[in-house]
Write a protein that holds these residues in place. Structure first.
Motif, PDB file in Angstrom:
ATOM      1  N   CYS B  90     -58.530  26.564  97.912  1.00  0.00           N
ATOM      2  CA  CYS B  90     -59.479  26.098  99.055  1.00  0.00           C
ATOM      3  C   CYS B  90     -60.395  26.943  99.000  1.00  0.00           C
ATOM      4  O   CYS B  90     -60.548  28.249  99.226  1.00  0.00           O
ATOM      5  N   PRO B  91     -61.661  26.587  98.186  1.00  0.00           N
ATOM      6  CA  PRO B  91     -62.653  27.235  97.818  1.00  0.00           C
ATOM      7  C   PRO B  91     -63.664  27.912  98.801  1.00  0.00           C
ATOM      8  O   PRO B  91     -63.594  27.344  99.988  1.00  0.00           O
ATOM      9  N   GLY B 142     -68.583  23.628 110.882  1.00  0.00           N
ATOM     10  CA  GLY B 142     -68.048  24.328 109.797  1.00  0.00           C
ATOM     11  C   GLY B 142     -66.537  24.723 109.965  1.00  0.00           C
ATOM     12  O   GLY B 142     -65.608  24.609 108.988  1.00  0.00           O
ATOM     13  N   GLY B 143     -65.970  24.994 111.143  1.00  0.00           N
ATOM     14  CA  GLY B 143     -64.704  24.879 111.604  1.00  0.00           C
ATOM     15  C   GLY B 143     -63.837  23.956 111.349  1.00  0.00           C
ATOM     16  O   GLY B 143     -62.838  23.941 110.546  1.00  0.00           O
ATOM     17  N   GLU B 144     -64.333  22.753 111.280  1.00  0.00           N
ATOM     18  CA  GLU B 144     -63.608  21.553 110.966  1.00  0.00           C
ATOM     19  C   GLU B 144     -63.586  21.444 109.633  1.00  0.00           C
ATOM     20  O   GLU B 144     -62.541  20.828 108.918  1.00  0.00           O
ATOM     21  N   GLN B 145     -64.495  21.660 108.839  1.00  0.00           N
ATOM     22  CA  GLN B 145     -64.679  21.459 107.413  1.00  0.00           C
ATOM     23  C   GLN B 145     -63.607  22.659 106.659  1.00  0.00           C
ATOM     24  O   GLN B 145     -63.037  22.025 105.868  1.00  0.00           O
ATOM     25  N   GLN B 146     -63.447  23.745 107.326  1.00  0.00           N
ATOM     26  CA  GLN B 146     -62.442  24.474 106.952  1.00  0.00           C
ATOM     27  C   GLN B 146     -61.190  24.147 107.104  1.00  0.00           C
ATOM     28  O   GLN B 146     -60.502  24.015 106.381  1.00  0.00           O
ATOM     29  N   THR B 167     -62.391  32.147 106.878  1.00  0.00           N
ATOM     30  CA  THR B 167     -62.898  32.518 108.316  1.00  0.00           C
ATOM     31  C   THR B 167     -64.316  32.911 108.259  1.00  0.00           C
ATOM     32  O   THR B 167     -64.999  33.248 109.326  1.00  0.00           O
ATOM     33  N   GLU B 168     -64.865  32.870 106.975  1.00  0.00           N
ATOM     34  CA  GLU B 168     -66.080  33.200 106.731  1.00  0.00           C
ATOM     35  C   GLU B 168     -67.111  32.474 107.723  1.00  0.00           C
ATOM     36  O   GLU B 168     -67.097  31.205 107.781  1.00  0.00           O
ATOM     37  N   GLY B 169     -67.876  33.129 108.721  1.00  0.00           N
ATOM     38  CA  GLY B 169     -68.788  32.342 109.450  1.00  0.00           C
ATOM     39  C   GLY B 169     -68.193  31.477 110.692  1.00  0.00           C
ATOM     40  O   GLY B 169     -69.269  30.564 111.049  1.00  0.00           O
ATOM     41  N   LEU B 170     -67.056  31.501 110.958  1.00  0.00           N
ATOM     42  CA  LEU B 170     -66.562  30.719 111.935  1.00  0.00           C
ATOM     43  C   LEU B 170     -66.322  31.695 113.262  1.00  0.00           C
ATOM     44  O   LEU B 170     -66.220  32.616 113.357  1.00  0.00           O
ATOM     45  N   ALA B 171     -66.346  30.808 114.362  1.00  0.00           N
ATOM     46  CA  ALA B 171     -66.132  31.372 115.571  1.00  0.00           C
ATOM     47  C   ALA B 171     -64.653  32.131 115.978  1.00  0.00           C
ATOM     48  O   ALA B 171     -63.802  31.389 115.367  1.00  0.00           O
ATOM     49  N   PRO B 172     -64.535  32.904 116.641  1.00  0.00           N
ATOM     50  CA  PRO B 172     -63.467  33.443 116.916  1.00  0.00           C
ATOM     51  C   PRO B 172     -62.280  32.718 117.239  1.00  0.00           C
ATOM     52  O   PRO B 172     -61.285  32.700 116.519  1.00  0.00           O
ATOM     53  N   ILE B 192     -49.270  32.956  99.805  1.00  0.00           N
ATOM     54  CA  ILE B 192     -50.670  32.710  99.964  1.00  0.00           C
ATOM     55  C   ILE B 192     -51.288  33.902  99.502  1.00  0.00           C
ATOM     56  O   ILE B 192     -50.883  34.985  99.691  1.00  0.00           O
ATOM     57  N   ILE B 193     -52.311  33.652  98.672  1.00  0.00           N
ATOM     58  CA  ILE B 193     -53.272  34.625  98.390  1.00  0.00           C
ATOM     59  C   ILE B 193     -54.642  34.261  99.204  1.00  0.00           C
ATOM     60  O   ILE B 193     -54.961  33.481  99.092  1.00  0.00           O
ATOM     61  N   LEU B 194     -54.877  35.111 100.000  1.00  0.00           N
ATOM     62  CA  LEU B 194     -56.042  35.162 100.803  1.00  0.00           C
ATOM     63  C   LEU B 194     -56.932  36.085 100.632  1.00  0.00           C
ATOM     64  O   LEU B 194     -56.913  37.131 100.159  1.00  0.00           O
ATOM     65  N   VAL B 195     -58.278  35.571 100.384  1.00  0.00           N
ATOM     66  CA  VAL B 195     -59.476  36.666 100.093  1.00  0.00           C
ATOM     67  C   VAL B 195     -60.161  36.811 101.088  1.00  0.00           C
ATOM     68  O   VAL B 195     -60.497  35.763 101.946  1.00  0.00           O
ATOM     69  N   GLU B 196     -60.374  38.019 101.606  1.00  0.00           N
ATOM     70  CA  GLU B 196     -61.010  38.288 102.999  1.00  0.00           C
ATOM     71  C   GLU B 196     -62.001  39.500 102.887  1.00  0.00           C
ATOM     72  O   GLU B 196     -61.946  40.225 102.162  1.00  0.00           O
ATOM     73  N   GLN B 197     -62.851  39.323 103.689  1.00  0.00           N
ATOM     74  CA  GLN B 197     -63.694  40.346 104.130  1.00  0.00           C
ATOM     75  C   GLN B 197     -63.415  40.904 105.564  1.00  0.00           C
ATOM     76  O   GLN B 197     -63.647  42.115 105.656  1.00  0.00           O
ATOM     77  N   ASN B 198     -62.928  40.085 106.250  1.00  0.00           N
ATOM     78  CA  ASN B 198     -62.492  40.302 107.584  1.00  0.00           C
ATOM     79  C   ASN B 198     -61.065  41.202 107.567  1.00  0.00           C
ATOM     80  O   ASN B 198     -60.124  40.216 107.715  1.00  0.00           O
TER      81      ASN B 198
END
Lengths: 296, 239
Positions: B90-91, B142-146, B167-172, B192-198
């Motif tokens: 999921c890019p 954006g959320g629906e696209q994710q 989660t980038e740029g999405l509402a809480p 799962i491998i998850l890349v995250e900043q959060n």
């Protein structure tokens, strides 16, 4: 009203029909170019030569093997498509990582070679191809005479264009193609064989050119230069419609054929250039083309 | 769940180097993921997290080293063959196709093995998508696209997912929904491998965290030790 303008309805409708016939060829050819450009990012300069090859294949099938028009209508596009697949696999596939210009140069060179070969073996005087007996004659519509074969060309072109549009816009395979046009790397990462998709797309695009060539054979004489004369106009059609727009290519093809026909009635001197004038205006006002999207 | 390397990792990455053209972006990445784990790659922008995912998926133009997935060396494989082994991505930019509607986007990735989610179930999980199934993919929020980008890889039957900053740029509230989805997938046995900043989000779903810096993995922190490692982590991430 026609009399007021000093133009008889026969002349007007006759030119409209002629325009529609030309438009039918513009539509099929620009459709093939648009499909190829969309996925391969190659401006297929060999398209006109492959259209000519389609007509020659039909002539060769008839002349040497006695295979008539109807089987040729299927066989010639298959043969031209297969030839296109060989070209794509052996040559074009090496160029995708390079600038568009290389694809253009390659296909331009191929066009010259293909035309040269046919010119060498068959001369430039043109070879006759009979209208199939089922479609000879015509209908008297009262206001004009409609040759059956020309009516058939328009119908066949509409069916093929609509079928292609449907396949690309409404089927699973078409969805692969549209997605691969947008983001081939991601489509590959989903496990789809994008190189195969590209090869088949090129094969299909040039098969359309071959099909148009067979349709054209009984109308225009089968001539090595028939594609070169047509393809420049078809490129203008693609530019006007918008590069890579499927529906745009089809509609613009018919529309410009008709515009050209009307120009021949009202201002015959302008008929040869009207499409290029429209192209210049469209490029100035809406550079992405009438149906093109802004650069994605 | 073992957080030690027991030699039976589902994915093992060793001395992975990667390049974009002349630019050398990965400088010997080493890590492993066990079956059923959720593992994060944490790190600053440009550390090499996304490049690592792309390398695993075969989407980085040039790579060397070793990536062994389920016993198969995939370092030199084309991405379409890697996908067929059961890995799906999921890019970061979500990769929703503008020329496809929601349904077509969802159905695009072919099923590669049994056990993929049925479309009905996906639409149960993401009811928003069902309402908008005829909409152009990129007309969604954006959320629906994710959601769509995650949903479409669940259909394929792939059990190993690479999620790049979902989660980038999405509402809480959307972030929470994605968190619940990831936890549910983990329960079902997905790896799962998850890349995250959060990393607050990362801590809520992951078993282990790998810290990526300058194109390499520099540390591994089990989720249980996260609280004790906060100072260290703040130092790594510069937060």
């Amino acid at each position: 009203m026609f009399e007021l303008l000093g133009i008889s309805p026969q002349v007007l409708l006759g030119q409209l029909l002629l325009g529609l016939i030309n438009g039918a060829f513009y539509a099929i050819l620009s459709l093939g170019l648009a499909v190829i450009f969309g996925l391969l990012n190659i401006i297929n300069f060999a398209h006109g030569a492959l259209y000519m090859a389609g007509a020659f294949v039909a002539w060769i099938l008839l002349h040497y093997l006695g295979i008539g028009y109807w089987p040729a209508l299927i066989l010639a596009p298959l043969i031209v498509g297969a030839f296109g697949i060989v070209l794509e696999r052996t040559m074009m596939s090496r160029l995708y990582k390079l600038d568009h210009l290389y694809g253009l140069l390659l296909t331009f060179g191929l066009a010259l070679i293909i035309q040269g070969l046919f010119r060498n073996y068959y001369g430039i005087s043109g070879l006759p191809y009979q209208i199939p007996s089922q479609l000879s004659g015509g209908q008297n519509l009262g206001f004009m005479f409609l040759p059956n074969y020309r009516a058939w060309v328009v119908v066949a072109s509409i069916v093929v264009c609509f079928g292609t549009w449907f396949m690309i816009e409404k089927t699973r395979l078409g969805a692969y193609l549209r997605a691969a046009t947008e983001n081939p790397a991601l489509v590959s990462a989903f496990g789809i064989n994008v190189p195969l998709l590209i090869t088949l797309t090129y094969g299909f695009g040039v098969a359309l050119a071959g099909f148009a060539g067979v349709l054209a054979a009984p109308i225009y004489s089968v001539n090595p230069n028939m594609g070169a004369d047509l393809i420049i106009v078809v490129f203008a059609v693609v530019v006007i419609g918008g590069m890579g727009s499927i529906l745009g290519a089809i509609i613009t093809g018919y529309m410009l054929g008709i515009v050209e026909g009307l120009t021949r009635v009202f201002y015959p001197e302008g008929s040869a250039v009207v499409i290029f004038v429209i192209m210049a205006i469209v490029l100035l006002i809406k550079p992405e083309g009438l149906f093109g999207k802004e650069a994605r | 769940m073992s957080d030690v390397d027991n030699g039976k990792a589902l994915l093992r990455v060793e001395e992975l180097h990667g390049w974009y053209g002349e630019s050398h972006v990965l400088h010997g990445v080493n890590f492993h993921v066990n079956e059923g784990e959720v593992v994060t790659l944490l790190g600053r922008n440009g550390a090499g997290k996304t490049s690592t995912l792309l390398a695993i998926m075969g989407m980085l133009p040039k790579r060397s080293g070793s990536i062994i997935f389920d016993g198969t060396e995939v370092i030199a494989m084309q991405s379409r063959h890697i996908a067929r082994l059961g890995i799906a991505i999921c890019p970061e930019e979500r990769g929703i196709f503008a020329s496809l509607n929601v349904d077509e986007n969802l159905m695009l990735p072919p099923r590669i093995q049994k056990g993929g989610m049925e479309v009905e179930r996906i639409y149960d999980l993401f009811p928003n998508l069902k309402e908008r199934r005829r909409s152009q993919g990129t007309k969604l929020s954006g959320g629906e696209q994710q959601m769509l980008a995650i949903a479409r890889i669940l259909r394929t039957g792939a059990k190993f997912l690479l999620l790049d900053e979902p989660t980038e740029g999405l509402a809480p509230v959307i972030v929470q929904q994605i968190g619940r989805t990831i936890s549910a997938l983990k329960k079902e046995g997905f790896t799962i491998i998850l890349v995250e900043q959060n990393f607050r989000f990362a801590a809520s779903v992951a078993d282990r965290h790998y810290v990526v810096e300058q194109g390499g993995v520099i540390d591994m922190i089990p989720n249980a030790d996260l609280n004790n490692s906060m100072d260290k982590l703040h130092g790594y991430l510069g937060v």
